[in-house]
Design a protein around this motif. Structure first.
Motif, PDB file in Angstrom:
ATOM      1  N   THR A  91       0.820  -1.213   0.000  1.00 57.41           N
ATOM      2  CA  THR A  91       0.000   0.000   0.000  1.00 57.41           C
ATOM      3  C   THR A  91       0.849   1.256   0.000  1.00 57.41           C
ATOM      4  O   THR A  91       0.337   2.361   0.234  1.00 57.41           O
ATOM      5  CB  THR A  91      -0.940  -0.002   1.226  1.00 57.41           C
ATOM      6  OG1 THR A  91      -0.200  -0.369   2.394  1.00 57.41           O
ATOM      7  CG2 THR A  91      -2.078  -0.985   1.041  1.00 57.41           C
ATOM      8  N   GLY A  92       2.154   1.116  -0.234  1.00 55.05           N
ATOM      9  CA  GLY A  92       3.030   2.259  -0.439  1.00 55.05           C
ATOM     10  C   GLY A  92       3.186   3.163   0.760  1.00 55.05           C
ATOM     11  O   GLY A  92       3.018   2.758   1.913  1.00 55.05           O
ATOM     12  N   GLU A  93       3.526   4.425   0.461  1.00 58.14           N
ATOM     13  CA  GLU A  93       3.770   5.400   1.520  1.00 58.14           C
ATOM     14  C   GLU A  93       2.521   5.646   2.360  1.00 58.14           C
ATOM     15  O   GLU A  93       2.617   5.870   3.569  1.00 58.14           O
ATOM     16  CB  GLU A  93       4.257   6.718   0.910  1.00 58.14           C
ATOM     17  CG  GLU A  93       5.641   6.621   0.272  1.00 58.14           C
ATOM     18  CD  GLU A  93       6.119   7.957  -0.261  1.00 58.14           C
ATOM     19  OE1 GLU A  93       5.417   8.980  -0.034  1.00 58.14           O
ATOM     20  OE2 GLU A  93       7.185   7.995  -0.907  1.00 58.14           O
ATOM     21  N   GLN A  94       1.338   5.593   1.717  1.00 57.16           N
ATOM     22  CA  GLN A  94       0.111   5.808   2.466  1.00 57.16           C
ATOM     23  C   GLN A  94      -0.097   4.707   3.500  1.00 57.16           C
ATOM     24  O   GLN A  94      -0.512   4.962   4.622  1.00 57.16           O
ATOM     25  CB  GLN A  94      -1.099   5.866   1.525  1.00 57.16           C
ATOM     26  CG  GLN A  94      -2.419   6.194   2.220  1.00 57.16           C
ATOM     27  CD  GLN A  94      -2.382   7.532   2.923  1.00 57.16           C
ATOM     28  OE1 GLN A  94      -2.028   8.538   2.314  1.00 57.16           O
ATOM     29  NE2 GLN A  94      -2.730   7.563   4.204  1.00 57.16           N
ATOM     30  N   GLY A  95       0.208   3.479   3.113  1.00 57.07           N
ATOM     31  CA  GLY A  95       0.060   2.356   4.034  1.00 57.07           C
ATOM     32  C   GLY A  95       0.969   2.492   5.243  1.00 57.07           C
ATOM     33  O   GLY A  95       0.559   2.219   6.379  1.00 57.07           O
ATOM     34  N   TYR A  96       2.206   2.935   5.003  1.00 57.31           N
ATOM     35  CA  TYR A  96       3.135   3.116   6.113  1.00 57.31           C
ATOM     36  C   TYR A  96       2.673   4.249   7.025  1.00 57.31           C
ATOM     37  O   TYR A  96       2.711   4.140   8.261  1.00 57.31           O
ATOM     38  CB  TYR A  96       4.542   3.410   5.579  1.00 57.31           C
ATOM     39  CG  TYR A  96       5.604   3.399   6.657  1.00 57.31           C
ATOM     40  CD1 TYR A  96       6.061   2.197   7.186  1.00 57.31           C
ATOM     41  CD2 TYR A  96       6.136   4.583   7.147  1.00 57.31           C
ATOM     42  CE1 TYR A  96       7.030   2.177   8.182  1.00 57.31           C
ATOM     43  CE2 TYR A  96       7.105   4.579   8.135  1.00 57.31           C
ATOM     44  CZ  TYR A  96       7.553   3.368   8.656  1.00 57.31           C
ATOM     45  OH  TYR A  96       8.498   3.360   9.647  1.00 57.31           O
ATOM     46  N   SER A  97       2.190   5.330   6.412  1.00 56.55           N
ATOM     47  CA  SER A  97       1.667   6.451   7.190  1.00 56.55           C
ATOM     48  C   SER A  97       0.460   6.020   8.016  1.00 56.55           C
ATOM     49  O   SER A  97       0.316   6.408   9.179  1.00 56.55           O
ATOM     50  CB  SER A  97       1.275   7.593   6.253  1.00 56.55           C
ATOM     51  OG  SER A  97       0.677   8.659   6.971  1.00 56.55           O
ATOM     52  N   ASP A  98      -0.390   5.166   7.430  1.00 57.59           N
ATOM     53  CA  ASP A  98      -1.567   4.680   8.155  1.00 57.59           C
ATOM     54  C   ASP A  98      -1.166   3.819   9.348  1.00 57.59           C
ATOM     55  O   ASP A  98      -1.773   3.895  10.421  1.00 57.59           O
ATOM     56  CB  ASP A  98      -2.467   3.888   7.217  1.00 57.59           C
ATOM     57  CG  ASP A  98      -3.198   4.766   6.209  1.00 57.59           C
ATOM     58  OD1 ASP A  98      -3.259   5.993   6.427  1.00 57.59           O
ATOM     59  OD2 ASP A  98      -3.705   4.228   5.201  1.00 57.59           O
ATOM     60  N   ALA A  99      -0.129   2.985   9.175  1.00 58.25           N
ATOM     61  CA  ALA A  99       0.336   2.142  10.287  1.00 58.25           C
ATOM     62  C   ALA A  99       0.882   3.004  11.417  1.00 58.25           C
ATOM     63  O   ALA A  99       0.649   2.729  12.601  1.00 58.25           O
ATOM     64  CB  ALA A  99       1.388   1.155   9.800  1.00 58.25           C
ATOM     65  N   LEU A 100       1.611   4.062  11.069  1.00 55.29           N
ATOM     66  CA  LEU A 100       2.115   4.982  12.086  1.00 55.29           C
ATOM     67  C   LEU A 100       0.971   5.704  12.792  1.00 55.29           C
ATOM     68  O   LEU A 100       1.017   5.928  14.011  1.00 55.29           O
ATOM     69  CB  LEU A 100       3.047   6.005  11.448  1.00 55.29           C
ATOM     70  CG  LEU A 100       4.424   5.503  10.987  1.00 55.29           C
ATOM     71  CD1 LEU A 100       5.150   6.607  10.228  1.00 55.29           C
ATOM     72  CD2 LEU A 100       5.263   5.037  12.176  1.00 55.29           C
ATOM     73  N   THR A 101      -0.060   6.044  12.026  1.00 59.91           N
ATOM     74  CA  THR A 101      -1.223   6.704  12.618  1.00 59.91           C
ATOM     75  C   THR A 101      -1.932   5.776  13.590  1.00 59.91           C
ATOM     76  O   THR A 101      -2.348   6.188  14.682  1.00 59.91           O
ATOM     77  CB  THR A 101      -2.189   7.164  11.518  1.00 59.91           C
ATOM     78  OG1 THR A 101      -1.524   8.108  10.659  1.00 59.91           O
ATOM     79  CG2 THR A 101      -3.429   7.817  12.110  1.00 59.91           C
ATOM     80  N   MET A 102      -2.075   4.503  13.214  1.00 57.70           N
ATOM     81  CA  MET A 102      -2.669   3.522  14.119  1.00 57.70           C
ATOM     82  C   MET A 102      -1.882   3.444  15.417  1.00 57.70           C
ATOM     83  O   MET A 102      -2.443   3.411  16.519  1.00 57.70           O
ATOM     84  CB  MET A 102      -2.693   2.130  13.452  1.00 57.70           C
ATOM     85  CG  MET A 102      -3.671   1.984  12.305  1.00 57.70           C
ATOM     86  SD  MET A 102      -3.519   0.371  11.477  1.00 57.70           S
ATOM     87  CE  MET A 102      -4.033  -0.755  12.795  1.00 57.70           C
ATOM     88  N   GLN A 103      -0.567   3.419  15.295  1.00 59.29           N
ATOM     89  CA  GLN A 103       0.301   3.354  16.467  1.00 59.29           C
ATOM     90  C   GLN A 103       0.088   4.576  17.364  1.00 59.29           C
ATOM     91  O   GLN A 103      -0.036   4.449  18.594  1.00 59.29           O
ATOM     92  CB  GLN A 103       1.759   3.268  16.018  1.00 59.29           C
ATOM     93  CG  GLN A 103       2.748   3.043  17.128  1.00 59.29           C
ATOM     94  CD  GLN A 103       4.187   3.043  16.623  1.00 59.29           C
ATOM     95  OE1 GLN A 103       4.581   3.908  15.831  1.00 59.29           O
ATOM     96  NE2 GLN A 103       4.983   2.081  17.068  1.00 59.29           N
ATOM     97  N   GLN A 104       0.024   5.763  16.750  1.00 59.04           N
ATOM     98  CA  GLN A 104      -0.154   6.993  17.509  1.00 59.04           C
ATOM     99  C   GLN A 104      -1.519   7.037  18.194  1.00 59.04           C
ATOM    100  O   GLN A 104      -1.626   7.374  19.385  1.00 59.04           O
ATOM    101  CB  GLN A 104       0.004   8.207  16.588  1.00 59.04           C
ATOM    102  CG  GLN A 104      -0.159   9.554  17.283  1.00 59.04           C
ATOM    103  CD  GLN A 104       0.904   9.804  18.328  1.00 59.04           C
ATOM    104  OE1 GLN A 104       2.074   9.515  18.100  1.00 59.04           O
ATOM    105  NE2 GLN A 104       0.510  10.328  19.479  1.00 59.04           N
ATOM    106  N   TRP A 105      -2.574   6.690  17.472  1.00 61.32           N
ATOM    107  CA  TRP A 105      -3.917   6.691  18.044  1.00 61.32           C
ATOM    108  C   TRP A 105      -4.010   5.738  19.244  1.00 61.32           C
ATOM    109  O   TRP A 105      -4.606   6.067  20.262  1.00 61.32           O
ATOM    110  CB  TRP A 105      -4.941   6.293  16.987  1.00 61.32           C
ATOM    111  CG  TRP A 105      -5.253   7.353  15.983  1.00 61.32           C
ATOM    112  CD1 TRP A 105      -4.932   8.681  16.054  1.00 61.32           C
ATOM    113  CD2 TRP A 105      -5.945   7.173  14.742  1.00 61.32           C
ATOM    114  NE1 TRP A 105      -5.394   9.338  14.932  1.00 61.32           N
ATOM    115  CE2 TRP A 105      -6.017   8.442  14.114  1.00 61.32           C
ATOM    116  CE3 TRP A 105      -6.511   6.064  14.098  1.00 61.32           C
ATOM    117  CZ2 TRP A 105      -6.635   8.628  12.888  1.00 61.32           C
ATOM    118  CZ3 TRP A 105      -7.136   6.243  12.875  1.00 61.32           C
ATOM    119  CH2 TRP A 105      -7.198   7.508  12.272  1.00 61.32           C
TER     120      TRP A 105
END
Length: 406
Positions: A91-105
């Motif tokens: 899922t590219g850069e968006q997928g990595y950003s989403d995983a980081l967002t999940m971690q932060q939330w």
């Protein structure tokens, strides 16, 4: 070296990942799936020493990268979040950003350090995460759900939940180790669509824990196969929160070997549960190879046999066709003498010194109708052995995977 015996270890009936002191878990439905639970979490009351092993697939999913980075930097994890239905892989850069967002939330929700959150995902590859639904799941973390809900929330094509726990005495403290796992298809040595989470209330040095996990994984999770496919999201995580206040376990601790054996037992039981629940499977197959020059060589032979589709279909059809076993041994690319090979189906010896033995084929067929089938191979070329686990290959496997996306 300490030897673990029945008197020092106890398997807990209905043991779970929350059997060790200081761990909670839960699962909810956040809308990633139509109706089934699809978001789960494990939480420790305090930061726990953490270790992880991961798929060797070149395409590693975003959540795996985020989790691996956190463990390598911090060596401690306090909260694990898992979603099913969507792998967040390719899922590219968006997928990595989403995983980081999940971690932060999740960190904000549970009031923990961001780097103390592990993220795992499993499901369909190549589809962006619906983050509004993920946010709904994270907002419900800590709600009144159960460990059983967690076990259901992480499943994909699994037909049953997979969990176990054991207790043992270390430093006169009762140490508990619990585990949960998911995995049914895309399972192959070096891990595949498989997630496993192990918890313990023992105090363990994080570097020593990492070494221990690598050691036991090579003898458990990396010795199973269902279909020969290795996926993009697989990981095994171990958390040790130290709430039993034992002396810190590491390689110099007098009971370190006992802990290793207990961790091996948990890992092996979870691995066998995954193999038994292979997509469409009706039987668990156990391949034991002995008489090898090295443990690695024995393992490679066992993997070759357990991975053979011809062996797997023969077991499904209860066909005592030992020729397929010998064939797989032969292409394992390990040092062996064909004139020394022995093969058995359970207790039925069918090949000795490379030559066929007369046996009752009806008896062989009857044995292969068991729900657990053990295949024995003796290379007569050393003193080492290894065991691998898998399942039969059935019509239902094709049906399940022919319509996985639709």
């Amino acid at each position: 070296m300490a030897i673990m015996t029945e008197s020092t270890i106890q398997v807990l009936k209905d043991g779970h990942v929350t059997s060790p002191k200081g761990f909670t878990a839960g699962g909810i439905h956040c809308g990633l799936r139509k109706e089934k639970l699809d978001f789960g979490w494990i939480h420790s009351e305090n930061p726990a020493a953490a270790a992880g092993v991961y798929t060797l697939n070149t395409f590693q999913a975003a959540p795996l990268k985020v989790t691996k980075n956190s463990i390598e930097q911090e060596k401690h994890i306090q909260t694990i979040i898992v979603n099913s239905a969507n792998a967040n892989s390719c899922t590219g850069e968006q997928g990595y950003s989403d995983a980081l967002t999940m971690q932060q939330w999740a960190a904000e929700k549970m009031d923990v350090s961001t780097d103390h959150v592990a993220v795992a995902s499993t499901g369909l590859i190549g589809v962006p995460l619906p983050m509004d639904k993920i946010k709904k799941g994270i907002d419900l973390m800590g709600s009144e759900t159960s460990t059983e809900d967690f076990e259901h929330a992480i499943l994909t094509t699994d037909t049953v939940t997979k969990h176990t726990a054991i207790q043992l005495e270390i430093d006169n403290k009762t140490i508990t180790i619990g585990g949960a796992a998911k995995g049914s298809g895309m399972i192959h040595p070096n891990m595949a669509t498989m997630l496993s989470f192990i918890t313990t209330d023992a105090a363990v040095d994080p570097d020593s824990l990492q070494h221990a996990l690598r050691e036991v994984t090579n003898k458990s999770f990396n010795m199973i196969t269902v279909d020969g496919d290795s996926s993009t999201n697989d990981m095994v995580l171990v958390l040790a929160n130290g709430q039993q206040n034992n002396n810190l376990l590491n390689e110099s601790h007098p009971e370190w070997a006992t802990f290793i054996q207990a961790l091996q037992l948990i890992s092996e039981e979870l691995a066998k549960m995954i193999a038994r629940d292979g997509e469409g499977a009706t039987k668990l197959i156990e391949v034991n190879v002995k008489g090898a020059p090295t443990e690695e060589s024995a393992g490679q032979v066992a993997k070759a046999v357990i991975s053979s589709n011809l062996v797997k279909t023969a077991v499904y059809g209860s066909d005592p066709n030992w020729g397929r076993i010998v064939c797989a041994v032969g292409y394992s690319e390990q040092p062996l003498d064909p004139e020394k090979i022995g093969v058995s189906l359970g207790d039925i010896e069918v090949v000795k010194d490379g030559l066929p033995l007369e046996f009752d084929e009806g008896e062989g067929k009857s044995y292969l109708e068991n729900k657990t089938v053990k295949l024995g191979i003796d290379l007569q070329n050393g003193s080492c052995e290894a065991t691998a686990w898998g399942c039969d290959l059935t019509y239902d496997y094709v049906k399940i995977n022919a319509s996985y996306r639709t």
